[in-house]
Design an enzyme around this catalytic site. Structure first.
Site, PDB file in Angstrom:
ATOM      1  N   GLU A  10       4.089  -5.785   6.896  1.00  0.00           N
ATOM      2  CA  GLU A  10       3.269  -4.798   7.596  1.00  0.00           C
ATOM      3  C   GLU A  10       3.611  -4.694   9.086  1.00  0.00           C
ATOM      4  O   GLU A  10       3.582  -3.615   9.670  1.00  0.00           O
ATOM      5  CB  GLU A  10       1.789  -5.135   7.449  1.00  0.00           C
ATOM      6  CG  GLU A  10       1.231  -4.927   6.061  1.00  0.00           C
ATOM      7  CD  GLU A  10       1.407  -6.132   5.145  1.00  0.00           C
ATOM      8  OE1 GLU A  10       2.259  -6.997   5.419  1.00  0.00           O
ATOM      9  OE2 GLU A  10       0.680  -6.187   4.129  1.00  0.00           O
ATOM     10  N   ALA A  22       0.865  -1.182   0.000  1.00  0.00           N
ATOM     11  CA  ALA A  22       0.000   0.000   0.000  1.00  0.00           C
ATOM     12  C   ALA A  22       0.899   1.229   0.000  1.00  0.00           C
ATOM     13  O   ALA A  22       2.053   1.160   0.412  1.00  0.00           O
ATOM     14  CB  ALA A  22      -0.877  -0.025   1.252  1.00  0.00           C
TER      15      ALA A  22
END
Ligand code: T1G
Length: 697
Positions: free
Chosen positions: A129, A67
């Site tokens: 992440e 992202a």
């Protein structure tokens, strides 16, 4: 014919295959434009009767690396990544992800939502992440276990590591590893998929493979130990457990909710701050980003001692030949043996092949002569911390080096301007301050003198990255940034002993805060004689109380050298386990008596505030002097140099979370208690508090 579906996504047809290309430098992050473009590409596939399958490939250095972290600070704009993943998952024709570089986070999640994945030899995949204090939020925790198994998925998600394409193929994450032209290989692979009936393979339709639930609990215990203080790794265990017991749609919703909750957590904000700060530190204040670093193909290191040999191994590790210059053959032989030992350890642990070890050792040329270094691009001197000795080395180097060769000093506190001024060519002089052990410590303080040429600064920064270090540019200052701030924490730790605290209490407070080791356990590890020598080198410049606070000297006089002698601030058993020693209480009491101190009970809060805020106050002075360009550089230094917890963002970020008015109030309190000269708030803190600001605005 290529059709642009979005600013960053285009499609072209190759026969009955649609090729969607993502082009969003620098790492093809899933910005809004990429998300929209990918959805449009799937729609183009679905609406084109002649297209039987699609390839997703990326231009530039890597497949989608996740992202777009720059969008985290802003409200997300639809389509969200979840919608992209659902669109891929619902496609009625097979989609092939063609991976190169590093398919990470949301990038791997995009690939997992495709029917097939191929990867270029040498590429890597991962779900990092957790390193940003969050967890996969777009199906990674649901799809990865279905392909690679629960245990493998938990390892990847809870630690955020990358695995090679080959490993990924072995674990069922990647279908094929290819070489040569990735796009061509992907089209050929997709042609075979079509020829075999264009079978869809919806990852989310796969069952979760059987796994041993005990693995989850064992992982939780191991993660809690390895990532002490970090929240996300432990949440990963709960999430994976939930995913294995919950229908897909519900699991995906729960995963997204967990990711969103973590995203607003203080730990994630701190970790993302450090991620950005480490990259910001590569931008050298006052040096244009376009300044080209000089090429460094061959180096020399002067001084085969502890630091010199550690620094030498850093260059050997990346295949740069090293001429190691020493005064005696014995000293050089001992250095070569020590470097060999470092590699033998790695070979034994299986992290280095014996062939690679031989290759690296063959690049090392020990010599007592300066004659053979006329063609080196850079020399690092790591001789004894004595200005005269270093100047003599500089004179010898001036006599033999090319004029464009860089001369870097590894000094930890001598004056860089004086050293540069002693060189025939001050523009080529810089500091590269490595931390012991140099082959392990990530932090590299690159030091600039006023005379240092811009491309020399660019070179030491680029070289730091090549060496796998975290380079930060600092300016003239005694102890530069890291050691200058550390000396204030050390000072307060010592003063606290005089005031009545015990070594155990101080160490406990600082390790509970998140430091990996307390100052006194660290001193015992380093060796009290080393600590006493470092203190002796600075004592003339200390305040009277610091000069008289000679507890270290008392320990040396009592033969308590730390772990190496079995006793220092603590006493050690045969397994080097530390425990309290009443003899130290007596030694401290004798010291207090002699110095006129009466022990008082000291709160944990006072210990923490005096140690931390003394550092923060010094950092504010460093910023005002320009010895550091940004508060974020100081956060990078402390999280990579002395184990300041990354999940707290570094001393400056932490001080802003506490609130500068509170920090200033504490400084005022301790100025009264310990002395104005130690805790008078720095002018920058006074200014910021008056303006209602923090270090970060
Ligand atoms: N978004 C935006 N920019 C990024 C980026 C990202 N994800 N990753 C890197 N950059 C920028 C970086 O700021 C720098 O910019 C440049 O790219 C080069 O980076 C839903 C929520 C990919 C291994 O955590 O690990 O997906 O300073 O200097 O050393 O589940 O960057 O040049 O202007 O690091 O070659 C998950 C983080 C996101 C990957 C390349 N993904 N990036 O390393 O170059 S969260 C990550 C990296 C997510 C989903 C969740 C590394 C790299 P500038 P660099 P590098």
């Amino acid at each position: 014919m290529t059709e642009l579906l979005a600013r960053t996504v285009s499609v072209a047809k190759q026969g009955n295959i649609l090729v969607a290309t993502v082009d969003n430098p620098p790492v093809n992050a899933l910005s809004h434009s990429v998300r929209s473009g990918l959805i449009a590409a799937v729609k183009a596939l679905e609406s084109d009767a002649e297209a039987h399958a699609m390839v997703i490939v990326c231009d530039g250095r890597t497949f989608i690396a996740g992202a777009d972290i720059h969008e985290f600070k802003k409200p997300m704009v639809a389509p969200l990544l979840g919608e992209v993943i659902d669109t891929l998952d619902a496609a009625t024709k097979p989609i092939v992800a063609a991976i190169h570089g590093t398919a990470l986070g949301g990038g791997l999640e995009v690939a997992l939502a495709c029917s097939y994945r191929i990867a270029l030899e040498g590429s890597k995949v991962g779900l990092p992440e957790v390193k940003l204090g969050i967890l996969p939020g777009s199906g990674g925790t649901v799809r990865l276990p279905r392909l690679a198994g629960v245990e493998q998925a938990l390892a990847m998600i809870s630690e955020g590591g990358q695995i090679s394409a080959r490993d990924a193929q072995e674990k069922g994450i990647v279908d094929e590893v290819v070489s040569g032209d990735l796009k061509e290989a992907a089209i050929a692979f997709t042609g075979k998929v079509i020829a075999d009936g264009a079978r869809l393979r919806r990852t989310s339709d796969l069952p979760v493979p059987a796994f041993d639930a005990a693995v989850l609990e064992m992982s939780r215990a191991a993660l809690a130990k390895k990532y002490k203080g970090f929240k996300a790794p432990l949440v990963a265990v709960d999430l994976i457990k939930m995913v294995t017991e919950t229908p897909v749609a519900e699991a995906i919703a729960l995963e997204y909710k967990t990711c969103k909750e973590l995203l607003v957590s203080p730990q994630s904000k701190a970790l993302r701050h450090i991620f950005a700060a480490e990259r910001e530190a590569l931008k050298i204040d006052g040096v244009d980003a376009g300044v080209k670093p000089r090429d460094v193909k061959k180096v020399a290191i002067v001084g085969p001692g502890t630091m010199g040999r550690g620094i030498a191994s850093c260059f050997l590790n990346i295949g740069i030949p090293v001429t190691l210059i020493g005064l005696t053959d014995e000293g050089l032989a001992s250095a070569v043996r020590a470097i060999g030992k470092i590699y033998e350890g790695s070979v034994k642990r299986g992290s280095l092949s014996s062939e690679e070890m031989e290759r690296r050792m063959a690049l090392l040329t020990p010599t007592t002569s300066y004659d053979g270094i006329a063609d080196v691009d850079l020399v690092i001197e790591a001789v004894t911390e004595d200005m005269a000795v270093k100047k003599d080395v500089f004179a010898k180097l001036d006599a033999v080096l090319r004029n464009d060769a860089i001369v870097a000093t590894n000094t930890s506190f001598l004056d860089i301007e004086e050293l540069a001024g002693s060189s025939r060519n001050p523009a080529r002089v810089a500091g590269m301050h490595f931390f012991n052990p140099a082959n392990v410590m990530k932090l590299l303080e690159n030091v600039r003198a006023a005379s240092t040429a811009a491309d020399v600064l660019a070179t030491t920064t680029a070289l730091g990255k090549r060496l796998g270090k975290v380079p930060v540019m600092v300016g003239r200052s005694e102890g530069f940034v890291a050691n200058r701030m550390l000396s204030k924490r050390t000072r307060e730790a010592q003063f606290l002993l005089e005031d009545g605290a015990t070594p155990l209490q101080v160490d406990r407070v600082l390790t509970a805060f998140g430091f990996p080791i307390g100052p006194f356990a660290l001193a015992d590890l380093a060796g009290m004689d080393i600590m006493a020598a470092a203190r002796a080198a600075r004592v003339a410049r200390m305040s009277l109380r610091e000069q008289q606070c000679n507890i270290v000297d008392r320990l040396v006089a009592a033969g308590r050298l730390g772990q190496k002698s079995g006793a220092g601030y603590y006493v050690y058993d045969e397994n080097r386990k530390a425990s309290h020693d009443p003899a130290v209480d007596e030694l401290l009491e004798a010291h207090r008596k002699e110095r006129g101190f009466t022990a008082r009970t000291i709160s944990d809060e006072e210990i923490l505030e005096r140690c931390l805020f003394a550092m923060v106050n010094e950092a504010a002075k460093i910023l005002d002097e320009g010895a550091a360009a940004r508060p974020s550089d100081i956060d990078v230094i402390w999280t990579n140099g002395f184990g300041f917890p990354t999940y707290l963002g570094g001393p400056m970020f932490y001080a802003d979370q506490v609130g500068l008015p509170k920090v200033k109030a504490a400084l005022d309190k301790y100025a009264g208690l310990v002395g104005d000269q130690y805790f008078k708030p720095a002018a920058l803190i006074e200014r910021l508090v008056a303006e209602g600001k923090g270090f970060y605005g």
